[in-house]
Structures are given as structure tokens and as C-alpha cells.
Write a protein that holds these residues in place. Structure first.
Motif, PDB file in Angstrom:
ATOM      1  N   TYR A  44     -16.235 -59.614  13.566  1.00  0.00           N
ATOM      2  CA  TYR A  44     -17.159 -60.623  13.061  1.00  0.00           C
ATOM      3  C   TYR A  44     -18.202 -59.950  12.177  1.00  0.00           C
ATOM      4  O   TYR A  44     -18.535 -58.786  12.361  1.00  0.00           O
ATOM      5  CB  TYR A  44     -17.871 -61.344  14.214  1.00  0.00           C
ATOM      6  CG  TYR A  44     -16.932 -62.123  15.105  1.00  0.00           C
ATOM      7  CD1 TYR A  44     -16.517 -63.392  14.737  1.00  0.00           C
ATOM      8  CD2 TYR A  44     -16.458 -61.581  16.292  1.00  0.00           C
ATOM      9  CE1 TYR A  44     -15.655 -64.118  15.538  1.00  0.00           C
ATOM     10  CE2 TYR A  44     -15.589 -62.298  17.098  1.00  0.00           C
ATOM     11  CZ  TYR A  44     -15.193 -63.552  16.714  1.00  0.00           C
ATOM     12  OH  TYR A  44     -14.330 -64.267  17.509  1.00  0.00           O
ATOM     13  N   ASP A  45     -18.746 -60.725  11.242  1.00  0.00           N
ATOM     14  CA  ASP A  45     -19.835 -60.187  10.430  1.00  0.00           C
ATOM     15  C   ASP A  45     -21.174 -60.521  11.100  1.00  0.00           C
ATOM     16  O   ASP A  45     -21.206 -60.992  12.237  1.00  0.00           O
ATOM     17  CB  ASP A  45     -19.759 -60.709   8.991  1.00  0.00           C
ATOM     18  CG  ASP A  45     -19.889 -62.217   8.896  1.00  0.00           C
ATOM     19  OD1 ASP A  45     -20.026 -62.870   9.947  1.00  0.00           O
ATOM     20  OD2 ASP A  45     -19.859 -62.739   7.771  1.00  0.00           O
ATOM     21  N   GLU A  46     -22.289 -60.305  10.395  1.00  0.00           N
ATOM     22  CA  GLU A  46     -23.615 -60.500  10.990  1.00  0.00           C
ATOM     23  C   GLU A  46     -23.877 -61.954  11.373  1.00  0.00           C
ATOM     24  O   GLU A  46     -24.614 -62.234  12.306  1.00  0.00           O
ATOM     25  CB  GLU A  46     -24.708 -60.042  10.011  1.00  0.00           C
ATOM     26  CG  GLU A  46     -24.686 -58.566   9.687  1.00  0.00           C
ATOM     27  CD  GLU A  46     -23.695 -58.240   8.583  1.00  0.00           C
ATOM     28  OE1 GLU A  46     -23.308 -59.134   7.809  1.00  0.00           O
ATOM     29  OE2 GLU A  46     -23.278 -57.074   8.513  1.00  0.00           O
ATOM     30  N   ASN A  50     -15.771 -64.890  11.689  1.00  0.00           N
ATOM     31  CA  ASN A  50     -14.618 -63.995  11.735  1.00  0.00           C
ATOM     32  C   ASN A  50     -14.168 -63.731  10.299  1.00  0.00           C
ATOM     33  O   ASN A  50     -13.764 -64.645   9.592  1.00  0.00           O
ATOM     34  CB  ASN A  50     -13.492 -64.620  12.551  1.00  0.00           C
ATOM     35  CG  ASN A  50     -12.364 -63.656  12.829  1.00  0.00           C
ATOM     36  OD1 ASN A  50     -12.230 -62.626  12.178  1.00  0.00           O
ATOM     37  ND2 ASN A  50     -11.540 -63.999  13.796  1.00  0.00           N
ATOM     38  N   VAL A  51     -14.232 -62.480   9.880  1.00  0.00           N
ATOM     39  CA  VAL A  51     -13.970 -62.137   8.487  1.00  0.00           C
ATOM     40  C   VAL A  51     -12.485 -62.114   8.150  1.00  0.00           C
ATOM     41  O   VAL A  51     -12.125 -62.083   6.979  1.00  0.00           O
ATOM     42  CB  VAL A  51     -14.610 -60.783   8.112  1.00  0.00           C
ATOM     43  CG1 VAL A  51     -16.109 -60.888   8.157  1.00  0.00           C
ATOM     44  CG2 VAL A  51     -14.126 -59.674   9.016  1.00  0.00           C
ATOM     45  N   HIS A  52     -11.619 -62.138   9.137  1.00  0.00           N
ATOM     46  CA  HIS A  52     -10.185 -62.043   8.889  1.00  0.00           C
ATOM     47  C   HIS A  52      -9.442 -63.313   9.315  1.00  0.00           C
ATOM     48  O   HIS A  52      -8.333 -63.242   9.825  1.00  0.00           O
ATOM     49  CB  HIS A  52      -9.595 -60.850   9.641  1.00  0.00           C
ATOM     50  CG  HIS A  52     -10.200 -59.541   9.269  1.00  0.00           C
ATOM     51  ND1 HIS A  52     -10.027 -58.989   8.020  1.00  0.00           N
ATOM     52  CD2 HIS A  52     -10.985 -58.687   9.962  1.00  0.00           C
ATOM     53  CE1 HIS A  52     -10.669 -57.833   7.973  1.00  0.00           C
ATOM     54  NE2 HIS A  52     -11.263 -57.629   9.134  1.00  0.00           N
ATOM     55  N   VAL A  53     -10.019 -64.467   9.097  1.00  0.00           N
ATOM     56  CA  VAL A  53      -9.410 -65.722   9.549  1.00  0.00           C
ATOM     57  C   VAL A  53      -8.069 -65.961   8.855  1.00  0.00           C
ATOM     58  O   VAL A  53      -7.059 -66.223   9.510  1.00  0.00           O
ATOM     59  CB  VAL A  53     -10.353 -66.918   9.305  1.00  0.00           C
ATOM     60  CG1 VAL A  53      -9.671 -68.230   9.645  1.00  0.00           C
ATOM     61  CG2 VAL A  53     -11.625 -66.759  10.105  1.00  0.00           C
ATOM     62  N   LYS A  54      -8.039 -65.878   7.537  1.00  0.00           N
ATOM     63  CA  LYS A  54      -6.797 -66.137   6.797  1.00  0.00           C
ATOM     64  C   LYS A  54      -5.739 -65.086   7.114  1.00  0.00           C
ATOM     65  O   LYS A  54      -4.563 -65.410   7.280  1.00  0.00           O
ATOM     66  CB  LYS A  54      -7.067 -66.181   5.294  1.00  0.00           C
ATOM     67  CG  LYS A  54      -7.885 -67.365   4.870  1.00  0.00           C
ATOM     68  CD  LYS A  54      -8.147 -67.345   3.383  1.00  0.00           C
ATOM     69  CE  LYS A  54      -9.046 -68.487   2.973  1.00  0.00           C
ATOM     70  NZ  LYS A  54      -9.368 -68.448   1.548  1.00  0.00           N
ATOM     71  N   ALA A  55      -6.175 -63.831   7.217  1.00  0.00           N
ATOM     72  CA  ALA A  55      -5.224 -62.766   7.547  1.00  0.00           C
ATOM     73  C   ALA A  55      -4.664 -62.963   8.951  1.00  0.00           C
ATOM     74  O   ALA A  55      -3.461 -62.767   9.180  1.00  0.00           O
ATOM     75  CB  ALA A  55      -5.896 -61.404   7.439  1.00  0.00           C
ATOM     76  N   ASN A  56      -5.512 -63.363   9.887  1.00  0.00           N
ATOM     77  CA  ASN A  56      -5.039 -63.590  11.253  1.00  0.00           C
ATOM     78  C   ASN A  56      -4.051 -64.747  11.321  1.00  0.00           C
ATOM     79  O   ASN A  56      -3.069 -64.686  12.062  1.00  0.00           O
ATOM     80  CB  ASN A  56      -6.215 -63.841  12.193  1.00  0.00           C
ATOM     81  CG  ASN A  56      -7.004 -62.582  12.465  1.00  0.00           C
ATOM     82  OD1 ASN A  56      -6.536 -61.478  12.208  1.00  0.00           O
ATOM     83  ND2 ASN A  56      -8.214 -62.747  12.974  1.00  0.00           N
TER      84      ASN A  56
END
Length: 105
Positions: A44-46, A50-56
Motif C-alpha cells: 500500500y502507499d501512504e 493498493n498500488v498493484h490493483v490492476k496487476a493483482n
């Protein structure tokens, strides 16, 4: 098979080799996608996003396709074609559709 269309050896090799390489490649791709998904899941960022939603989501699809659809839908079709080379499977002959002609009176 495409370069030598009349070669029985090329056709046999083309049908038999995927019987060995498909499960290995499918399992390796599924496992590697799972490892990346496992490592990216809680990043997660600050702001709490969740910064990797599309990748996940893409990795979940890869795991599903390689873990469920590959072994249940793709591999049986490969086996059916490959086992015919060894004479284990049999080809089903398709009957041609012939419409019924009405009788003349």
C-alpha cells in the motif's frame, strides 16, 4: 508441419511434444504468477491505496487460467490428439449431414 505439410514425422512430433511441455509450462507459469501475486498483495502507499490493483487482478486471472482451465479444458484436447499418434485414441468419423428428401407422390 507447416514447413513440411506432407511429413508424418513432423506431424507426430508436433502432436506429441506438447503432451510433455504443456503441463510443465502451465505449472511454472501458474506458480510464478502466484509468487508475484503473494508478494504484491499487501503493498500500500501512504494513503492506504493498493498500488498493484490492476496487476493483482491480471495475476489472479493467470493463476485461474493456468491452474483450473489449462488442466481441465486444454490438456485433455492435447492428449486426445497426441495419443492418436501412439494408436491409443481413436478418431471418430463425422457423418455428413444429408437432408431427408420428401417422397414424390
Amino acid at each position: 508441419m507447416y514447413i513440411f505439410p506432407s511429413s508424418k514425422l513432423a506431424r507426430d512430433i508436433r502432436l506429441v511434444v506438447p503432451m510433455l511441455t504443456f503441463p510443465i509450462g502451465c505449472a511454472a507459469e501458474c506458480y510464478s504468477a502466484y509468487l508475484v501475486l503473494y508478494n504484491n498483495w499487501g503493498v500500500y502507499d501512504e494513503s492506504g491505496y493498493n498500488v498493484h490493483v490492476k496487476a493483482n487482478l491480471c495475476l489472479l486471472v493467470v493463476v485461474f487460467v493456468n491452474g483450473v482451465l489449462g488442466p481441465t479444458m486444454a490438456y485433455p484436447a492435447l492428449l486426445k490428439k497426441g495419443l492418436q499418434v501412439f494408436g491409443i485414441g481413436s478418431k471418430k468419423k463425422k457423418e455428413k449431414y444429408r437432408p431427408v428428401k420428401p417422397k414424390r407422390q
